[in-house]
Design an enzyme around this catalytic site. Structure first.
Site, PDB file in Angstrom:
ATOM      1  CG  ASP A 123      -2.178  -0.842   0.952  1.00 11.59           C
ATOM      2  OD1 ASP A 123      -2.711  -0.782  -0.171  1.00 11.59           O
ATOM      3  OD2 ASP A 123      -2.603  -1.560   1.869  1.00 11.59           O
ATOM      4  CG  ASP A 188      -8.154  -3.306  -1.531  1.00  6.96           C
ATOM      5  OD1 ASP A 188      -8.670  -4.334  -1.999  1.00  6.96           O
ATOM      6  OD2 ASP A 188      -8.494  -2.838  -0.429  1.00  6.96           O
TER       7      ASP A 188
END
Length: 424
Positions: A123, A188
Site C-alpha cells: 500500500d 485494492d
C-alpha cells in the site's frame, strides 16, 4: 468492437472503442455541469474547518484513521491509511491557499517519510503517493520529495513476482476457510499502480511502469467475473502462477460484489488508461462503470451498501443485522473516478458519468452523510465501513472517505474552471 449497454432506465449507450486521446478535453467543454462554484466552495470551506479542528485535536505523531465512540483512532505511519490525512490537507491547501494547512501536511510528512523503506506492504501508493506525490505536485520541491518517492517505489517493486506477474498484497493471515494465504493479491492493489507509473516517469526507470502494466493485465483476467464485478482476493501459487482460490474477504460472501472493491477497480483502470493510453483499460473502466451504475441494488442516492449483494444475505447470516449499512468511502472513490472517466469518453456517456458523480457529491454533502462542524472529531464524512467480516471500522468516519471526497470536489472545481480534471 462495439459494446451495447444500458446504465440507467432505458438509456442505451453504444461504446465505440474509437481512439480517444488521454489529453482530450473537448468533450468536457461541451458537458453540462449541474453543480456551481458556490456548492464546491461551501463544501470545501466546511471541509477546511473540519480538518483544521481535527488537526488541533490530535498529537503531532498521530496519523488519523477514524473516530469511534468519542475517541480518536490514530494508527501509526505503517498503517495503510497513513497517507490520506496529509493528502487531504494538501488538497485543501491547493484550494484555499491556507499556509497553515501546508505546515500541517509537512509535519505529518516528517512522520511518514520512514515508510519509504517499508517492504512489508503493498500500500505504499496510498501511503506515499497520496501524500508526498501531492506535496511534490503542489510545491515543486523535488529536492525534498523525489528521493522519498523513488525509494518508496523501489520498496514496493520488491513485492512483484515474475511468475504471478502481480504485486503481493498480504504477508500471512488466513482466508474464511481457515486456510493460510499462499500469495494473495487484492483488488485494492490497483490503486497503488499510479505510484509506480509516476515514479517511472520521474526517474526514467521503465521497470516500474512495466510492473504496473503487468499487474493491471493479470488483475483484469484473474479478478473479474463475466459481469465485470470483482473478487476481492485472488490467491496464487507463486511456483507456477496458477490460481488457488478466489475470495471476497471484506464482503458478504465470496461471490458477492464488495462495494469498495468495485470502486478501487473503476478508479484503477481509469487511471491506467490515463497513464498508458491503452484502450483495453478504458474499455475495462467503462464496463466496471456499467456494472456499478446499473446495479439493481444501488440506492437512489447512489451511496452504496457496503456490499452490492447484501440483499442476498439470509437471516441466518452473521452479517444480516448489519446488511443495511452504507459505505460512504465507496461513493467518494467512485465520484472521483467517474469525473476522470468522463474526461476520456464523449457525448452522452461522458455527460452521464458527470451527472452521476454530481448526484453522489450532492448526497455526500448533505445529511446523514456529512458531519456538522466539530462532529465526528473533525472528520468530514460519516457512515463508512472498513470491514464488517473483520469487525473493524464499522459505520464510522474514515480518513480515506474524506480524501476521495475532497479530491472529487477539487476535480470538479477544475471542471468549473475549464481545466483538465487531472492536474499533471
Amino acid at each position: 468492437m462495439k459494446i451495447q449497454h444500458y446504465i440507467t432506465g432505458a438509456l442505451i449507450i453504444g461504446l465505440g472503442m474509437q481512439g480517444i486521446s488521454c489529453s482530450s478535453q473537448r468533450n468536457l467543454g461541451k458537458a453540462k455541469l449541474g453543480l456551481d462554484k458556490e456548492f464546491v466552495r461551501s463544501n470545501l470551506e466546511d471541509a477546511h474547518k473540519q480538518i483544521a479542528y481535527l488537526a488541533a485535536s490530535i498529537g503531532e505523531s498521530d496519523m488519523p484513521t477514524t473516530y469511534k465512540e468519542g475517541n480518536y483512532v490514530n494508527w501509526g505511519s505503517s498503517w495503510w491509511c497513513s497517507g490520506f490525512y496529509p493528502g487531504t490537507v494538501l488538497y485543501l491547501y491547493e484550494y484555499t491557499k491556507d499556509e497553515k494547512l501546508l505546515t500541517e501536511a509537512k509535519s505529518k510528512l516528517k512522520q511518514l517519510e520512514k515508510e519509504k523503506y517499508n517492504k512489508g506492504t503493498h500500500d505504499l501508493g496510498f501511503m506515499l503517493y497520496c501524500s508526498f506525490g501531492n506535496a511534490l505536485r503542489l510545491t515543486g520541491d523535488s529536492a525534498s520529495y523525489k528521493e522519498i518517492l523513488s525509494t518508496g517505489a523501489a520498496s514496493l517493486a520488491t513485492r512483484f513476482h515474475e511468475t504471478t506477474k502481480t504485486i503481493r498484497s498480504w504477508d500471512g493471515g488466513k482466508n474464511w476457510d481457515g486456510q493460510p494465504w499462499t500469495y494473495p493479491v487484492i483488488i485494492d492493489n490497483m490503486m497503488n499502480l499510479e505510484f509506480l507509473t509516476e515514479v517511472s516517469k520521474m526517474t526514467g526507470d521503465q521497470r516500474y511502469r512495466d510492473i504496473a502494466v503487468q499487474h493491471a493485465n493479470t488483475t483484469m483476467v484473474s479478478h473479474y467475473r463475466k459481469d465485470y464485478s470483482s473478487y476481492h482476493v485472488v490467491d496464487y501459487n507463486p511456483k507456477d502462477g496458477s490460481i488457488i482460490s478466489r475470495k471476497t474477504a471484506q464482503g458478504a460472501f465470496d461471490e458477492s460484489a464488495w462495494a469498495r472493491g468495485q470502486s478501487w477497480g473503476l478508479y484503477g483502470y481509469t487511471m491506467m488508461y490515463r497513464e498508458t493510453g491503452d484502450k483495453k483499460y478504458l474499455e475495462q473502466a467503462r464496463h466496471i462503470a456499467q456494472f456499478y451504475l446499473n446495479h439493481p441494488n444501488l440506492p437512489k442516492d447512489l451511496i452504496p451498501y457496503w456490499d452490492m449483494d447484501q440483499n442476498k444475505l439470509t437471516p441466518d447470516s452473521k452479517y444480516y443485522s448489519q446488511k443495511e449499512l452504507r459505505d460512504v468511502s465507496t461513493a467518494s472513490v467512485t465520484a472521483s473516478a467517474l469525473l476522470e472517466l468522463a474526461q476520456y469518453t464523449t457525448g452522452s456517456e461522458s455527460q452521464l458519468y458527470i451527472s452521476k458523480a454530481e448526484q453522489m457529491l450532492r448526497s455526500l454533502s448533505a445529511k446523514p452523510y456529512k458531519a456538522d462542524f466539530k462532529e465526528s472529531g473533525g472528520y468530514i464524512l460519516k457512515h463508512s465501513v472498513g470491514s464488517i467480516p473483520h469487525k473493524t471500522e464499522v459505520d464510522v468516519p474514515l480518513t480515506y472517505a474524506d480524501y476521495y471526497y475532497v479530491e472529487a470536489l477539487v476535480r470538479y472545481d477544475r471542471l468549473l474552471r475549464g481545466e483538465k480534471v487531472i492536474k499533471p
